[in-house]
Scaffold this motif. Structure first.
Motif, PDB file in Angstrom:
ATOM      1  N   ALA A  75       0.826  -1.209   0.000  1.00 16.26           N
ATOM      2  CA  ALA A  75       0.000   0.000   0.000  1.00 16.26           C
ATOM      3  C   ALA A  75       0.861   1.260   0.000  1.00 16.26           C
ATOM      4  CB  ALA A  75      -0.927   0.003   1.205  1.00 16.26           C
ATOM      5  N   GLU A  76       0.538   2.167  -0.893  1.00 15.06           N
ATOM      6  CA  GLU A  76       1.209   3.461  -0.935  1.00 15.06           C
ATOM      7  C   GLU A  76       0.445   4.499  -0.118  1.00 15.06           C
ATOM      8  OE1 GLU A  76       1.549   4.375  -5.071  1.00 15.06           O
ATOM      9  OE2 GLU A  76       3.126   2.869  -5.426  1.00 15.06           O
ATOM     10  N   THR A  77      -0.888   4.394  -0.150  1.00 19.55           N
ATOM     11  CA  THR A  77      -1.745   5.260   0.661  1.00 19.55           C
ATOM     12  C   THR A  77      -2.434   4.401   1.712  1.00 19.55           C
ATOM     13  OG1 THR A  77      -2.169   6.703  -1.234  1.00 19.55           O
ATOM     14  CG2 THR A  77      -3.665   6.884   0.656  1.00 19.55           C
ATOM     15  N   VAL A  78      -2.288   4.770   2.987  1.00 17.73           N
ATOM     16  CA  VAL A  78      -2.868   3.983   4.080  1.00 17.73           C
ATOM     17  C   VAL A  78      -3.850   4.849   4.858  1.00 17.73           C
ATOM     18  CG1 VAL A  78      -2.429   2.669   6.189  1.00 17.73           C
ATOM     19  CG2 VAL A  78      -0.813   2.540   4.278  1.00 17.73           C
ATOM     20  N   LYS A  83       5.422   2.218   8.176  1.00 12.94           N
ATOM     21  CA  LYS A  83       6.751   2.637   7.706  1.00 12.94           C
ATOM     22  C   LYS A  83       6.915   2.562   6.187  1.00 12.94           C
ATOM     23  CE  LYS A  83       8.989  -1.877   8.444  1.00 12.94           C
ATOM     24  NZ  LYS A  83      10.069  -2.582   9.189  1.00 12.94           N
ATOM     25  N   GLY A  84       6.138   1.715   5.507  1.00 11.61           N
ATOM     26  CA  GLY A  84       6.266   1.595   4.058  1.00 11.61           C
ATOM     27  C   GLY A  84       5.327   2.484   3.272  1.00 11.61           C
ATOM     28  N   ALA A  85       4.485   3.250   3.958  1.00 10.62           N
ATOM     29  CA  ALA A  85       3.495   4.076   3.265  1.00 10.62           C
ATOM     30  C   ALA A  85       4.125   5.327   2.686  1.00 10.62           C
ATOM     31  CB  ALA A  85       2.372   4.459   4.221  1.00 10.62           C
ATOM     32  N   LYS A  86       3.537   5.813   1.608  1.00  9.30           N
ATOM     33  CA  LYS A  86       3.958   7.088   1.027  1.00  9.30           C
ATOM     34  C   LYS A  86       3.145   8.243   1.604  1.00  9.30           C
ATOM     35  CE  LYS A  86       5.719   5.386  -3.401  1.00  9.30           C
ATOM     36  NZ  LYS A  86       5.636   5.497  -4.884  1.00  9.30           N
ATOM     37  N   ARG A  87       1.951   7.938   2.071  1.00 15.98           N
ATOM     38  CA  ARG A  87       1.092   8.958   2.655  1.00 15.98           C
ATOM     39  C   ARG A  87       0.055   8.264   3.549  1.00 15.98           C
ATOM     40  NH1 ARG A  87      -0.053   7.778  -2.432  1.00 15.98           N
ATOM     41  NH2 ARG A  87       1.640   9.102  -3.181  1.00 15.98           N
ATOM     42  N   VAL A  88      -0.434   8.999   4.560  1.00 17.35           N
ATOM     43  CA  VAL A  88      -1.374   8.427   5.524  1.00 17.35           C
ATOM     44  C   VAL A  88      -2.551   9.379   5.705  1.00 17.35           C
ATOM     45  CG1 VAL A  88      -1.703   7.729   7.932  1.00 17.35           C
ATOM     46  CG2 VAL A  88       0.429   7.151   6.749  1.00 17.35           C
ATOM     47  N   ALA A  89      -3.763   8.817   5.668  1.00 18.62           N
ATOM     48  CA  ALA A  89      -4.990   9.564   5.949  1.00 18.62           C
ATOM     49  C   ALA A  89      -5.623   8.996   7.210  1.00 18.62           C
ATOM     50  CB  ALA A  89      -5.965   9.456   4.781  1.00 18.62           C
ATOM     51  N   VAL A  90      -5.786   9.816   8.236  1.00 22.69           N
ATOM     52  CA  VAL A  90      -6.372   9.364   9.500  1.00 22.69           C
ATOM     53  C   VAL A  90      -7.796   9.892   9.596  1.00 22.69           C
ATOM     54  CG1 VAL A  90      -6.143   9.297  11.998  1.00 22.69           C
ATOM     55  CG2 VAL A  90      -4.086   9.430  10.565  1.00 22.69           C
ATOM     56  N   LEU A  91      -8.745   8.965   9.777  1.00 22.06           N
ATOM     57  CA  LEU A  91     -10.161   9.315   9.846  1.00 22.06           C
ATOM     58  C   LEU A  91     -10.612   9.281  11.298  1.00 22.06           C
ATOM     59  CD1 LEU A  91      -9.705   8.745   6.864  1.00 22.06           C
ATOM     60  CD2 LEU A  91     -11.866   7.508   6.811  1.00 22.06           C
ATOM     61  N   ASP A  92     -11.083  10.411  11.792  1.00 24.24           N
ATOM     62  CA  ASP A  92     -11.499  10.539  13.188  1.00 24.24           C
ATOM     63  C   ASP A  92     -12.984  10.835  13.286  1.00 24.24           C
ATOM     64  OD1 ASP A  92      -9.558  10.348  15.431  1.00 24.24           O
ATOM     65  OD2 ASP A  92      -8.379  11.713  14.201  1.00 24.24           O
ATOM     66  N   LYS A  93     -13.705   9.982  14.012  1.00 25.50           N
ATOM     67  CA  LYS A  93     -15.102  10.280  14.339  1.00 25.50           C
ATOM     68  C   LYS A  93     -15.154  10.965  15.707  1.00 25.50           C
ATOM     69  CE  LYS A  93     -18.373   7.417  13.045  1.00 25.50           C
ATOM     70  NZ  LYS A  93     -19.193   6.193  12.828  1.00 25.50           N
ATOM     71  N   ASN A  94     -14.257  11.895  15.906  1.00 26.98           N
ATOM     72  CA  ASN A  94     -14.168  12.692  17.129  1.00 26.98           C
ATOM     73  C   ASN A  94     -13.367  13.939  16.785  1.00 26.98           C
ATOM     74  OD1 ASN A  94     -11.156  12.466  18.025  1.00 26.98           O
ATOM     75  ND2 ASN A  94     -11.760  10.391  17.455  1.00 26.98           N
ATOM     76  N   ILE A  95     -13.379  14.905  17.661  1.00 26.26           N
ATOM     77  CA  ILE A  95     -12.582  16.110  17.467  1.00 26.26           C
ATOM     78  C   ILE A  95     -12.085  16.615  18.814  1.00 26.26           C
ATOM     79  CG2 ILE A  95     -14.755  17.435  17.364  1.00 26.26           C
ATOM     80  CD1 ILE A  95     -11.394  18.502  15.794  1.00 26.26           C
ATOM     81  N   SER A  96     -10.778  16.802  18.924  1.00 26.57           N
ATOM     82  CA  SER A  96     -10.217  17.484  20.083  1.00 26.57           C
ATOM     83  C   SER A  96     -10.294  18.966  19.751  1.00 26.57           C
ATOM     84  CB  SER A  96      -8.774  17.036  20.333  1.00 26.57           C
ATOM     85  OG  SER A  96      -8.260  17.654  21.492  1.00 26.57           O
ATOM     86  N   LEU A  97     -11.376  19.592  20.162  1.00 24.11           N
ATOM     87  CA  LEU A  97     -11.699  20.948  19.707  1.00 24.11           C
ATOM     88  C   LEU A  97     -10.547  21.914  19.994  1.00 24.11           C
ATOM     89  CD1 LEU A  97     -15.408  20.986  20.869  1.00 24.11           C
ATOM     90  CD2 LEU A  97     -14.615  21.041  18.498  1.00 24.11           C
ATOM     91  N   GLY A  98     -10.224  22.687  18.982  1.00 20.94           N
ATOM     92  CA  GLY A  98      -9.098  23.599  19.087  1.00 20.94           C
ATOM     93  C   GLY A  98      -7.800  22.988  18.611  1.00 20.94           C
ATOM     94  N   ALA A  99      -7.850  21.691  18.297  1.00 25.11           N
ATOM     95  CA  ALA A  99      -6.655  21.003  17.799  1.00 25.11           C
ATOM     96  C   ALA A  99      -7.048  20.188  16.570  1.00 25.11           C
ATOM     97  CB  ALA A  99      -6.040  20.120  18.886  1.00 25.11           C
TER      98      ALA A  99
END
Length: 384
Positions: A260-263, A309-325
């Motif tokens: 995988a290049e995109t994880v 470690k082998g990825a070219k890019r990472v997308a993190v999906l959050d069903k939450n929000i640390s508001l202000g961050a």
């Protein structure tokens, strides 16, 4: 035995098989079906437990604290505003090293009021000292209760656990679940034998006043036990696999990661949708994969870094929000990859139960490939 059953009922059956001695219950949507089912088990004699009905959620967890301190295996369930009302007691339970297990049928926090799913409730208590497990489906939600009791009650851990599964999406959905027998669970989960408990014949104290000369050391010991729980989880997971065939020894799980290049990194039921989208994109030649996080506390920093470690890019999906961050998960993933050149982009989505579809996963893949991210995904601009 394979059964087609509602998620909440499967969880209640798993809890019954764990033989809790005290169940403390206060109903709140969408976890109510769990405690209703447990009430039926106690009433019809299939669960030998003290079933305590209380006036609110703070009392529900407080009753578990007292029962656990007295040496009983205890259980409760809650969600959203109910968990928020337990805030004080959650810290007390962890600080007193009480291995309570509690189901969280994840639901959005108010205001505005929402009864639908996101993971803001349990994530808001990530600093409280509880282990936090997140289930993708109802089979995992069921099995994680056996593992949570096994790990929480280990003498090297003695910390409470949240077993989190998405409200309505899982709690009210019927799926095939391979239920264990009582003999199976008794083989896997030993009787609760706390090293210390309240006893009038041998008095001890729990959660006493600590002066500045001692408080720091208490927090250090709790943190040390929480981090060390990863090794106990691995042991418990390996034994579970050897007995029942399902593998939970790793706190993370990879899907199509080999090249995988995109994880994508995600937790909970969202992972099922992501896997379907990945299958479609793989058929089109796109090298996309998923890293599912099953254990959020303690956070599996080393495992995340290894799998990504082998990825070219990472997308993190959050069903939450640390508001202000940012979303809570992307903050942890960026920390795990500190010093790496892999770009990590975060997307806050699905809050308040908004659907996340396969086409959304495709669009997020397109965004991260363009270097766009760290944003709320799917905003309705016309209402802003």
């Amino acid at each position: 035995m394979l059964e087609i059953t509602e998620g909440s009922h499967a969880v209640a059956e798993a809890v019954r098989l764990c033989r809790p001695q005290v169940v403390s219950a206060y109903p709140i949507t969408p976890q109510t079906h769990i405690v209703e089912a447990l009430a039926d088990f106690v009433a019809n004699g299939t669960l030998d437990a003290e079933y305590i009905t209380v006036e609110n959620e703070l009392s529900a967890l407080s009753a578990c604290v007292g029962a656990s301190a007295a040496g009983s295996r205890t259980y409760s369930a809650t969600t959203s505003q109910g968990l928020a009302l337990m805030f004080e007691v959650c810290f007390n339970a962890a600080g007193m090293r009480l291995p309570i297990v509690m189901s969280i049928a994840n639901r959005a926090m108010g205001a505005p009021l929402s009864i639908w799913n996101d993971q803001q409730d349990s994530i808001s208590l990530r600093d409280s000292g509880w282990l936090q497990f997140y289930a993708e489906d109802n089979q995992e939600a069921t099995d994680l209760h056996y593992i949570a009791y096994r790990v929480s009650e280990d003498p090297a851990v003695l910390l409470p656990s949240f077993v989190c599964f998405d409200g309505f999406i899982l709690s009210h959905t019927y799926e095939p679940v391979d239920m264990l027998s009582q003999e199976d669970v008794d083989k896997y989960l030993p009787k609760f034998a706390p090293p210390e408990r309240l006893d009038a014949k041998d008095p001890v104290s729990f959660g006493m006043y600590a002066t500045p000369e001692y408080y720091l050391e208490f927090r250090y010991e709790t943190d040390k036990a929480l981090k060390g729980a990863k090794d106990i989880i691995a042991q418990a997971g390996k034994e579970f696999k050897s007995l029942f065939g399902r593998d939970y020894n790793a706190p993370v799980e990879g899907y199509s990661l080999e090249d995988a290049e995109t994880v994508i990194v995600a937790m909970g039921s969202l992972c099922g949708t992501i896997k379907d989208a990945i299958d479609e994109m793989r058929a089109e030649g796109k090298k996309v994969g998923l890293l599912k996080i099953r254990l959020f506390r303690p956070f599996p920093t080393e495992e995340v870094a290894k799998f990504l470690k082998g990825a070219k890019r990472v997308a993190v999906l959050d069903k939450n929000i640390s508001l202000g961050a940012k979303g809570a998960t992307v903050l942890e993933v960026k920390d795990a990859l500190y010093g790496s050149t892999i770009p990590v982009k975060g997307y806050v989505l699905g809050l308040g139960g908004r659907d996340v579809r396969k086409r959304d996963i495709r669009e997020i893949i397109s965004l991260v490939e363009k270097g766009q991210g760290d944003q709320f995904y799917g905003l309705r601009r016309e209402v802003l």
